[in-house]
Design a protein around this motif. Sequence first.
Motif, PDB file in Angstrom:
ATOM      1  N   GLN A 120       0.829  -1.205   0.000  1.00  0.00           N
ATOM      2  CA  GLN A 120       0.000   0.000   0.000  1.00  0.00           C
ATOM      3  C   GLN A 120       0.864   1.256   0.000  1.00  0.00           C
ATOM      4  N   ASP A 121       0.492   2.213  -0.833  1.00  0.00           N
ATOM      5  CA  ASP A 121       1.114   3.531  -0.841  1.00  0.00           C
ATOM      6  C   ASP A 121       0.298   4.433   0.074  1.00  0.00           C
ATOM      7  N   PHE A 122       0.628   4.436   1.360  1.00  0.00           N
ATOM      8  CA  PHE A 122      -0.165   5.170   2.332  1.00  0.00           C
ATOM      9  C   PHE A 122      -0.206   6.668   2.029  1.00  0.00           C
ATOM     10  N   LEU A 178      -2.553   7.252  -0.933  1.00  0.00           N
ATOM     11  CA  LEU A 178      -3.941   7.016  -0.537  1.00  0.00           C
ATOM     12  C   LEU A 178      -4.466   8.156   0.339  1.00  0.00           C
ATOM     13  N   LYS A 219      -5.492  11.106  -1.742  1.00  0.00           N
ATOM     14  CA  LYS A 219      -6.764  10.848  -2.422  1.00  0.00           C
ATOM     15  C   LYS A 219      -7.928  10.924  -1.435  1.00  0.00           C
ATOM     16  N   ALA A 220      -7.700  10.420  -0.231  1.00  0.00           N
ATOM     17  CA  ALA A 220      -8.759  10.425   0.776  1.00  0.00           C
ATOM     18  C   ALA A 220      -9.157  11.842   1.160  1.00  0.00           C
ATOM     19  N   THR A 231     -13.548   0.813  -1.362  1.00  0.00           N
ATOM     20  CA  THR A 231     -12.372   1.324  -2.062  1.00  0.00           C
ATOM     21  C   THR A 231     -11.095   1.025  -1.282  1.00  0.00           C
ATOM     22  N   ASP A 232      -9.958   1.191  -1.955  1.00  0.00           N
ATOM     23  CA  ASP A 232      -8.667   0.990  -1.292  1.00  0.00           C
ATOM     24  C   ASP A 232      -8.386   2.056  -0.242  1.00  0.00           C
ATOM     25  N   LEU A 233      -9.153   3.146  -0.236  1.00  0.00           N
ATOM     26  CA  LEU A 233      -8.965   4.169   0.790  1.00  0.00           C
ATOM     27  C   LEU A 233      -9.219   3.599   2.180  1.00  0.00           C
ATOM     28  N   GLU A 238      -7.890   1.172   3.417  1.00  0.00           N
ATOM     29  CA  GLU A 238      -6.635   0.709   3.995  1.00  0.00           C
ATOM     30  C   GLU A 238      -6.001   1.763   4.905  1.00  0.00           C
ATOM     31  N   LEU A 239      -6.501   2.986   4.826  1.00  0.00           N
ATOM     32  CA  LEU A 239      -5.984   4.049   5.692  1.00  0.00           C
ATOM     33  C   LEU A 239      -6.494   3.924   7.118  1.00  0.00           C
TER      34      LEU A 239
END
Length: 448
Positions: free
Chosen positions: A284-286, A289, A292-293, A313-315, A317-318
């Motif tokens: 993951q590219d924190f 992300l 984008k969040a 969404t992959d968001l 993962e934050l």
Amino acid sequence: MERTRFFCSGPWLAAVCFALLGGALSDTGVAGQPAAEVPRDELGAATVAYQAELLAKLIPEAEAVKATSAFDPVVFAAYVPEDNALTAERVALGRKLYFDKRLSADGTVSCATCHDVTRGFTDQLPGSLGIGKQVGKRNAPTTANAALLQTMFWDGRSPSLDHQAKQPILNPIEMGMSNPEEALKAIAGDAEYQEAFKKAYGREMNYEDLGRAIGAFERTLVFLDSPFRRFMAGDASALSADAQAGWELFNGKARCAACHPMTPANPLGSDHRFHNIGVAARHQDFEGLAKKALVALAEDSSEQKLDELAIGTDLGELGRFMVTRKRMDIGAFRTPLILNIGITAPYMHDGSLATLWDVIDHYNKGGEANLYLDGGIEPLALTEKEIDQLVALLFSLTDVRFAEQNQREFERQQAAAQQNRPIRDEGLALRRTLPFEQRVMGAKKSDQ
């Protein structure tokens, strides 16, 4: 190096494979009932009738409110909202709603789909299946013993069981209703519901009371009677020698108790805080992300939008960052309760760790290095025997009503760990190798 893994590895692929294989991925059955004999629906959950019958055996409806007495009464009272005192009528209404698939847009999903009585009140999937067999990005936490949790969902975006119960119904991936009115319309013509709402809350059916009723029911899902609890009450014979050694490690060398305290007042094994323990950090590219969040939340920071972003969404993962927008919370997730953990695989917010051996291995090597890794996460230098002892302790946290299921799951996980477990990385666990050295070596190999 890593031994060959099952072809459906990874949260998304595993959930898809589960659907394609008819729910055979990690089905362990229930107490006294072989897995193959549990009748299941199109999403792999046990049928509503079967789950309801089993729950009636585990917690008879007439005794449901009394089940909460297993918690310290003063502590439990602090977690019951003033506007939702526990009554038999409210619990009965919530019980009916919990199993009702009419609350989903296509009539295939209920609360019990992802929180299946036969699967430790989870779905035993990396990511849960919703309407149209869509796959969410989060692993479903158990609703058993959730009564004392201080926040709900992995990122803590909900403050209570009553509030949380309303969210999945409106999530487009989970139950898919477009708004509260649509959800109520699906059951408004049911005379039993009309009467039940009046008995429970003294007013006409409404969405807030729907959430309150489900919350009231979930507060009665109390399963604390484990061998470990009996051991702590003075029965030295309740735990095996390995599990007792695991308890010593839990509070000492393995440092588990730092985030998973187990006390009479807090029997859940959670500090109720949020930690970045390195799960998914490798891929993951924190930073990307997070940027984008912030853009997405600036456009729409509503409760429902946050729910959609977290699940779809992959968001997601934050983690806690999506709620607080603080850098310190990037990749941080709520410490889960560990009661009945043996029957709630797979593990972590994304279901990426298949067995408890994998979980201990993750902590033993110090997690996955990233800029936001919790300062308490560091290599543990646990031996294979010590890892086995910790796993023995964790399986002792399962309520005795699930003893047979727990044993079957222990045997399944043990076999899976022997066949599919990554070769133990002693270099990281014993600090002979540091994370940055692994990355450098990996980069050199890729350039060759």
